[in-house]
Design an enzyme around this catalytic site. Structure first.
Site, short mmCIF file in Angstrom:
data_model
loop_
_atom_site.label_atom_id
_atom_site.label_comp_id
_atom_site.label_asym_id
_atom_site.label_seq_id
_atom_site.Cartn_x
_atom_site.Cartn_y
_atom_site.Cartn_z
N ILE A 1 36.42 28.00 -34.82
CA ILE A 1 35.10 27.38 -34.67
C ILE A 1 34.09 28.41 -35.13
O ILE A 1 34.15 29.58 -34.73
CB ILE A 1 34.84 26.88 -33.23
CG1 ILE A 1 33.52 26.10 -33.15
CG2 ILE A 1 34.90 27.99 -32.23
CD1 ILE A 1 33.36 25.31 -31.85
N ALA A 2 33.18 27.99 -36.01
CA ALA A 2 32.22 28.94 -36.57
C ALA A 2 30.95 28.21 -36.99
O ALA A 2 31.01 27.07 -37.46
CB ALA A 2 32.82 29.65 -37.78
N VAL A 3 29.83 28.89 -36.83
CA VAL A 3 28.53 28.39 -37.27
C VAL A 3 27.84 29.56 -37.97
O VAL A 3 27.86 30.69 -37.46
CB VAL A 3 27.68 27.90 -36.07
CG1 VAL A 3 26.29 27.48 -36.53
CG2 VAL A 3 28.38 26.75 -35.35
N GLU B 1 41.25 31.56 -28.31
CA GLU B 1 41.06 33.01 -28.27
C GLU B 1 39.65 33.29 -28.73
O GLU B 1 39.18 32.68 -29.68
CB GLU B 1 42.04 33.73 -29.22
CG GLU B 1 43.46 33.73 -28.76
CD GLU B 1 44.36 32.95 -29.72
OE1 GLU B 1 43.87 32.46 -30.75
OE2 GLU B 1 45.54 32.81 -29.40
N ASN C 1 32.21 39.14 -28.35
CA ASN C 1 31.40 37.99 -28.75
C ASN C 1 30.90 37.23 -27.52
O ASN C 1 31.39 36.15 -27.19
CB ASN C 1 32.21 37.06 -29.66
CG ASN C 1 31.36 35.96 -30.27
OD1 ASN C 1 30.23 35.72 -29.87
ND2 ASN C 1 31.93 35.28 -31.25
N TYR D 1 31.76 28.70 -24.16
CA TYR D 1 33.01 28.20 -23.59
C TYR D 1 32.94 28.09 -22.07
O TYR D 1 33.42 27.12 -21.49
CB TYR D 1 34.19 29.08 -24.02
CG TYR D 1 34.32 29.20 -25.53
CD1 TYR D 1 34.13 28.11 -26.36
CD2 TYR D 1 34.62 30.42 -26.12
CE1 TYR D 1 34.23 28.21 -27.73
CE2 TYR D 1 34.74 30.53 -27.50
CZ TYR D 1 34.54 29.43 -28.30
OH TYR D 1 34.65 29.54 -29.65
#
Length: 185
Positions: A66-68, A100, A105, A112
């Protein structure tokens, strides 16, 4: 995510995760397994600004990525992507969702935790640069209760196989928002 999206997604992957970037072929390999995978992209007028993927082999789902992009952080895109992945895990019958996250971060960790994930393990020096990975788990039995307390600031629209995410203005953090698919299940 469609096959035509892979070059742009991979370009973002290399930009966002220069040390741990997935090889281009890995995205192709993931997309050809729809029976156990779901991959999404978030688009803005200037192109793809986020992406995410889930693998589900009952009774466990695993968030693969998952990335933005940094320019779009804080606009609810990560929340929208995560919401969809959780809903997909539920649809596929998962009891738990694992992921993970880098120990360095805190922004991702906070997202989460807001969704009810809890840290269950640490993988020492998991990432290539020596940073630990925190293993987090969300038990889906109570996910709707937790999820309904999160204020959604985005609406997810289906657009020819893509996820298009648009930001809605809200007054504070308590205003009414449009329900997502996960809220309706």
């Amino acid at each position: 995510m469609l096959p035509d999206d892979i070059p742009a997604v991979h370009e973002l992957e290399v930009r966002l995760f220069p040390v741990d970037a997935w090889p281009l072929q890995m995205f192709w390999d993931e997309l050809v397994q729809p029976e156990t995978r779901r991959y999404l992209v978030a688009e803005a007028p200037d192109g793809i600004v986020g992406y995410a993927g889930l693998m589900c082999v009952e009774p466990i789902a695993d968030i693969q990525t998952i990335a933005v992009v940094p320019e779009y952080e804080g606009r609810g895109i990560g929340t929208a992507l995560l919401t969809d992945l959780i809903a997909e895990g539920r649809r596929r019958g998962a009891a738990d969702i694992l992921l993970e996250v880098r120990a360095d971060n805190p922004r991702a960790q906070q997202l989460y935790v807001r969704f009810g994930f809890e840290q269950i393990h640490v993988r020492k020096r998991y990432y290539r640069d020596g940073v630990d990975a925190l293993i987090m788990r969300l038990q889906l039995e109570d996910v709707l209760t937790v999820h309904q307390d999160i204020v959604h600031e985005e609406t997810v629209h289906q657009n020819s196989g893509h996820q298009e995410i648009t930001h809605e203005e809200t007054a504070g953090r308590t205003g009414a928002t449009a329900p997502t698919e996960a809220d309706q299940t």
